[in-house]
Design a protein around this motif. Structure first.
Motif, short mmCIF file in Angstrom:
data_model
loop_
_atom_site.label_atom_id
_atom_site.label_comp_id
_atom_site.label_asym_id
_atom_site.label_seq_id
_atom_site.Cartn_x
_atom_site.Cartn_y
_atom_site.Cartn_z
N ARG B 341 5.88 6.34 -0.30
CA ARG B 341 6.85 5.56 -1.11
C ARG B 341 8.16 5.40 -0.34
N VAL B 344 8.09 2.68 2.42
CA VAL B 344 7.86 1.27 2.07
C VAL B 344 9.08 0.36 2.34
N PRO B 345 10.30 0.74 1.93
CA PRO B 345 11.43 -0.16 2.21
C PRO B 345 11.58 -0.48 3.70
N GLU B 348 8.94 -2.99 4.66
CA GLU B 348 9.30 -4.32 4.17
C GLU B 348 10.43 -4.92 5.02
N VAL B 393 0.30 -3.48 -5.19
CA VAL B 393 1.50 -4.35 -5.22
C VAL B 393 2.25 -4.26 -3.89
N GLU B 394 2.33 -3.06 -3.34
CA GLU B 394 3.02 -2.90 -2.04
C GLU B 394 2.30 -3.67 -0.94
N LEU B 396 0.34 -6.31 -1.44
CA LEU B 396 0.56 -7.74 -1.74
C LEU B 396 1.91 -8.20 -1.20
N ARG B 397 2.94 -7.41 -1.48
CA ARG B 397 4.28 -7.80 -1.05
C ARG B 397 4.39 -7.86 0.48
N GLU B 400 2.56 -10.83 1.71
CA GLU B 400 3.32 -12.03 1.33
C GLU B 400 4.48 -12.25 2.31
N MET B 401 5.17 -11.15 2.64
CA MET B 401 6.30 -11.28 3.57
C MET B 401 5.84 -11.74 4.94
N PRO B 415 -3.44 -7.42 -8.49
CA PRO B 415 -3.92 -6.05 -8.82
C PRO B 415 -4.62 -6.04 -10.18
#
Lengths: 382, 415
Positions: B341, B344-345, B348, B393-394, B396-397, B400-401, B415
Motif C-alpha cells: 500500500r 503504490v503512490p 503511480e 483497482v490499483e 486498473l489505475r 490506465e496511467m 473489479p
C-alpha cells in the motif's frame, strides 16, 4: 451526436442570459478528466440528463450534450465513467446526490489512496455529525419545553440517563401541545436531523458543512482579491476580481440563507409543526445552501492546488468556471425584488464574458499532471 | 556579525566542491549565513558550483537592496569565470561595487528602500515589484561617470565599466515596463506583455533594446517571437534593431545548445527531461513560425538542441521504466500488504512521469518506441501486479496511467 451552444431559457430582462433556476444551471461534477473539470449535469430538455462542458477552446460558453454521448467528445477516466454511471442511476440530480456518488467512487480508490482516505473520513464524519445534530436538537427541545427553574442543571451538563428522561418528557410535552403523537415528534426530529445536519446550529459553526464552506469561500475570496490587486497582468487582475466578487456575492447570499435556517430552529415547536405539515418544504429550504454553494468546492480546491501549475494558470481556469448566479437567488434571499437587486449578479455575469483564457495545459502534455491535480480536488468534494 | 576573510584558492575550491554535494538543509544554512554578510563578494564564489542545485532546491532568498537592484538583470548575471569582457553579461563580482555606487548616489532613498526589504524574500514577487518601481528608475540615473570604489578590487578592468554601466542603466530604465514580461517569459511571454516591455526600449534603440531584448529572450519560451516583435516595434528598416534581434536569438541558441537538464536523482532527471522536451517543441515551433531560420547555422543549432533533448528523454524514460516501475514491481513480490500500500503512490508517480516524458518526447521522435514500451509495461502490470500485491483497482489505475482507460479495461477489467 448533437452538440449545441447553451441557450438561455426565457431570460428576463431580455439581455439577461443568466439561468433562471439553480436546477437549470446544473450541478458541478468533480470529474478527473481535464477537459471535463467544471462541467455541470442537469435534467435534459427532453429526457435523460445532459452535460454542459466548458468550451474546450478556452472561451466563455459551454457545449451542451446528452450525458450518454460524452464519450463522443473525450475519453473519460475510469473514475469519471463510474461516477457518470452512478449519476445516471441517481433518482434526481442534486448537489447532495453528486457528492454522495463522488464519495462512493473515491472510497473505492478510483481517485487514488488519499481521496479514498478522505472519502472514508468524510463518511465517518457524516455519521458523527448526524449523531451530534440529533443530540443538539434534543437539547434544544428540552430547553424549549421545560419551565424556567424546572431543573437546576442545563441539559448539556446533566448526566446521560437524566438527559434521556428529560428528552422523553420533552417529546411528550411537545406532542401534547402540538396535537401530535410522540412517535410523530420522534419521526419529525429524525427528519429535521437530516435537514439540519449540514446547516448546523448557532455556536457550532465549524462542524456543519455549509457554514464551513461559507467560511472557506470567504477566505478564498479575500486571498484571490489580494492576489489580483498585486497582479501585474491586467487580464489576470480582472479574472481575480471576477472570482472574488462572485465568491463574495455567494457568501452574502449564503449568510442570509444560513441565518434564516438558524432562526427557524430557534422556535423548535413551530419547526416541528412545519415539518409535519410540509417536510419537503423544510428540506427544500435547507438544501438551498447546497445549490447556492455548488461548484465552489471545485474552485476552492483549484485555489488550494494553485501552486502545482502556477497561480496565473489557476486564476484563468477558475475565471472560466465562475458559476453564473441564477435569477432564482433573489427570490430565495428575499433581500429585494425586481431588477435592481439582480444588478450585482448581472455585473459579474457580464464581467465573465470579457475574458478569453487559453487553457492549453491539457493539450500540451500536462494531461497526467492535470488528472493528478483533479484527483486532489476530488478530496475537497467528498 | 560574521566576518569572512578571503580564503586561499585551493581552500575555496574544496569548500565549493563540498557545498555542491551538501544536503538541502546544509545548503540552506550556508546560504543564509552568506546572505547575512555585509560584503558577500568573496563568499559568492563559494556558491558557484552549488548554484544549479540552489535553483532546483528553490530555497527562499532574503531580499536586500543589491538583490532587488539586480533582479531585472538576473538572466544575464554570470560567474566571473564565465564573463567575457565586452560581452552582454554582467559578472557577479560587479554587483557589489555597482550596488554600493547606487546606494551612495541615492542616499536616504536607498536606505528607505532597503528598510522596506526587511523580512521579505526574493520569491515575494509582489513586494519585489512594489519596491523595484521606486528603485530601478532611480538607479538608472545614479551610477557615476567614473569607475566606482571597489571596482578594480573586485578584479574588474576599469575599461569595462562604461559599457557595463550603460547596460545596467538601460535595464533599470526599462525594468518597470519589462518586469511583468520577465515573470511571464516561461509562458512566451504573452504578446501584450512583450509589447509593453519592448515598446520603450525599441523607441530608444541601441544598448537599451539590445539589453532588454537579451534579458527577456534568455528566459522566454518563444524567443524568436520576441525578437521578431522587437524588430516590428523599432523604426522601419532599423539595422540596429535587426542586429539586436539576430544577436539575441543566436546567443540564446548557443547557450541552449550546451545546457543539459540535470538533477540529483533519477526522478528529478526524468522530470527535467520531460519539461525540456516540451520546451524544445515550443522552441522549434516558435522558430519555424518566424523568419529567423534562413541562416543555416541557426537551423543546425536548433536541430542539435532537438536531438539532444530527444536522447535525454529516451534515456530518462528507459531508466525510469526499468528502475522505478518494473524493477520496483518485481521487488514487491511477497511484500507485506502495508508495504505494498505504501509503495503504490510512488508507482503511480512513476507511471505519470513516464507518460509526461512520452508526451513530450514523442514529438521529438520515436513515438512508436514509446507506445510499444508503455503497452508492454501496462501488460506487465496487468500480468504481475496481483503477484506484487496490488489490488484490482490499483492495477486498473496503473494500467490506465500507462496506456489509457480502454487498455486498462481490456487488460484488467472492472473489479
Amino acid at each position: 451526436m448533437q452538440i449545441r451552444p447553451e441557450q438561455a431559457v426565457a431570460p428576463s430582462p431580455v439581455d439577461d442570459t443568466r439561468p433562471a433556476t439553480f436546477l437549470e444551471r446544473g450541478v458541478v461534477v468533480p470529474f478527473t478528466t481535464p477537459m471535463l473539470l467544471g462541467s455541470r449535469v442537469r435534467p435534459g430538455a427532453r429526457r435523460g440528463l445532459e452535460i454542459a462542458v466548458p468550451s474546450p477552446a478556452g472561451i466563455r460558453g459551454f457545449y451542451v450534450l446528452p450525458l450518454r454521448e460524452l464519450s463522443d467528445i473525450c475519453t473519460p477516466t475510469l473514475h469519471d465513467r463510474l461516477l457518470l454511471d452512478l449519476i445516471e442511476r441517481a433518482p434526481a440530480v442534486t448537489p447532495d446526490a453528486i457528492t454522495e456518488a463522488t464519495r462512493q467512487v473515491a472510497q473505492d480508490g478510483f481517485a487514488g489512496q488519499e481521496a479514498a482516505m478522505a472519502a472514508t473520513g468524510a463518511h465517518k464524519a457524516r455519521a458523527g455529525q448526524r449523531l451530534v445534530t440529533n443530540y443538539r436538537l434534543l437539547l434544544l427541545l428540552i430547553r424549549q419545553t421545560e419551565w424556567p427553574g424546572e431543573h437546576a442543571l442545563p441539559p448539556e451538563r446533566d448526566a446521560p440517563l437524566n438527559v434521556q428522561r428529560r428528552a422523553e418528557r420533552a417529546v411528550a410535552r411537545l406532542a401534547q401541545a402540538a396535537g401530535l403523537s410522540p412517535p410523530a415528534v420522534v419521526t419529525a426530529m429524525e427528519g429535521l436531523t437530516e435537514a439540519y445536519m449540514a446547516v448546523g446550529f448557532r455556536g457550532d459553526p465549524t462542524r456543519a458543512r455549509y457554514q464551513g464552506e461559507l467560511l472557506a469561500l470567504e477566505e478564498m475570496a479575500g486571498e484571490v482579491a489580494r492576489w489580483g490587486e498585486l497582479a501585474v497582468d491586467p487580464q489576470q487582475s480582472g479574472c481575480a476580481s471576477l472570482i472574488a466578487r462572485s465568491a463574495r456575492l455567494t457568501v452574502e447570499a449564503g449568510q442570509i440563507l444560513v441565518e434564516r435556517a438558524l432562526a427557524a430552529a430557534e422556535d423548535f415547536r413551530a419547526l416541528v409543526l412545519r415539518w409535519t405539515a410540509d417536510a419537503e418544504g423544510v428540506l427544500r429550504e435547507t438544501s438551498r445552501l447546497a445549490w447556492l454553494l455548488d461548484g465552489w468546492s471545485v474552485m476552492t480546491g483549484l485555489w488550494r492546488c494553485a501552486d502545482r501549475l502556477g497561480r496565473p494558470a489557476a486564476i484563468g481556469e477558475m475565471a472560466m468556471m465562475v458559476p453564473s448566479m441564477p435569477r432564482e437567488v433573489t427570490r430565495w434571499t428575499g433581500e429585494a425584488t425586481g431588477e435592481a437587486s439582480d444588478e450585482p449578479h448581472s455585473v459579474t455575469h457580464s464581467m465573465r464574458s470579457r475574458f478569453v483564457i487559453r487553457m492549453t495545459d491539457w493539450r500540451t502534455g500536462r494531461l497526467l499532471e492535470l488528472m493528478e491535480r483533479n484527483e486532489q480536488i476530488v478530496r475537497e468534494c467528498v | 556579525m560574521i566576518a569572512c576573510a578571503p580564503p586561499a584558492l585551493a581552500e575555496l575550491r574544496l569548500l565549493s566542491g563540498a557545498l555542491a554535494d551538501a544536503t538541502r538543509e546544509q545548503l540552506a544554512r550556508v546560504v543564509s549565513l552568506i546572505d547575512e554578510l555585509p560584503d558577500r563578494s568573496g563568499a559568492d564564489r563559494l556558491l558557484d558550483r552549488a548554484r544549479p542545485r540552489l535553483r532546483e532546491l528553490n530555497l527562499p532568498r532574503p531580499l536586500g537592496l543589491t538583490r532587488l537592484l539586480f533582479m531585472p538583470l538576473d538572466p544575464w548575471i554570470v560567474r566571473p569565470a564565465e564573463w567575457q569582457p565586452g560581452g552582454p553579461a554582467v559578472p557577479r563580482s560587479a554587483l557589489q561595487p555597482l550596488s554600493a555606487a547606487v546606494q551612495a548616489g541615492l542616499g536616504l532613498e536607498a536606505a528607505r528602500i532597503e528598510a522596506g526589504c526587511t523580512g521579505a524574500t526574493a520569491e515575494d514577487l509582489d513586494k519585489v515589484f512594489s519596491l523595484g518601481r521606486d528603485l530601478w528608475p532611480a538607479a538608472a540615473q545614479a551610477l557615476p561617470e567614473s569607475t566606482p570604489t571597489g571596482w578594480e578590487a573586485a578584479g574588474l578592468p576599469g575599461r569595462e565599466y562604461p559599457a557595463l554601466r550603460d547596460r545596467c542603466a538601460a535595464a533599470w530604465r526599462h525594468a518597470v515596463a519589462s518586469w511583468p514580461a520577465l515573470q511571464a517569459a516561461p509562458y512566451g511571454p504573452p504578446e501584450h506583455l512583450a509589447r509593453q516591455a519592448l515598446e520603450g526600449a525599441a523607441a530608444e534603440g541601441g544598448a537599451a533594446l539590445d539589453t532588454v531584448l537579451r534579458i527577456l529572450v534568455a528566459r522566454a519560451s518563444r524567443p524568436a517571437s520576441l525578437a521578431t516583435l522587437a524588430v516590428r516595434l523599432s523604426p522601419p528598416g532599423s539595422a540596429q534593431a535587426a542586429r539586436a534581434a539576430q544577436g539575441a536569438v543566436d546567443e540564446y541558441l548557443s547557450r541552449r545548445e550546451v545546457e543539459r537538464p540535470s538533477s540529483a536523482d533519477r526522478r528529478g532527471q526524468a522530470r527535467r527531461a520531460a519539461e525540456d522536451a516540451l520546451a524544445v517543441c515550443v522552441l522549434a515551433e516558435d522558430f519555424e513560425a518566424s523568419g529567423l531560420l534562413g541562416v543555416p547555422a541557426r537551423r543546425e543549432r536548433l536541430q542539435a538542441i532537438r536531438r539532444a533533448a530527444d536522447e535525454t528523454c529516451r534515456d530518462s524514460f528507459a531508466a525510469l521504466l526499468s528502475g522505478e516501475l518494473l524493477g520496483q514491481l518485481s521487488a514487491m513480490r511477497g511484500a507485506a500488504v502495508a508495504e505494498t500500500r505504501a509503495a503504490v503512490p510512488a508507482l503511480e508517480g512513476t507511471a505519470r512521469l513516464l507518460r509526461r516524458i512520452e508526451s513530450g518526447g514523442r514529438r521529438l521522435g520515436g513515438a512508436e518506441a514509446y507506445d510499444a514500451a508503455l503497452q508492454s509495461a501496462a501488460a506487465e502490470v496487468a500480468r504481475n501486479g496481483e503477484g506484487a500485491g496490488l489490488s484490482p483497482v490499483e492495477r486498473l489505475r496503473l494500467v490506465e496511467m500507462l496506456a489509457g482507460p480502454e487498455v486498462a479495461l481490456r487488460l484488467v477489467g472492472w473489479p
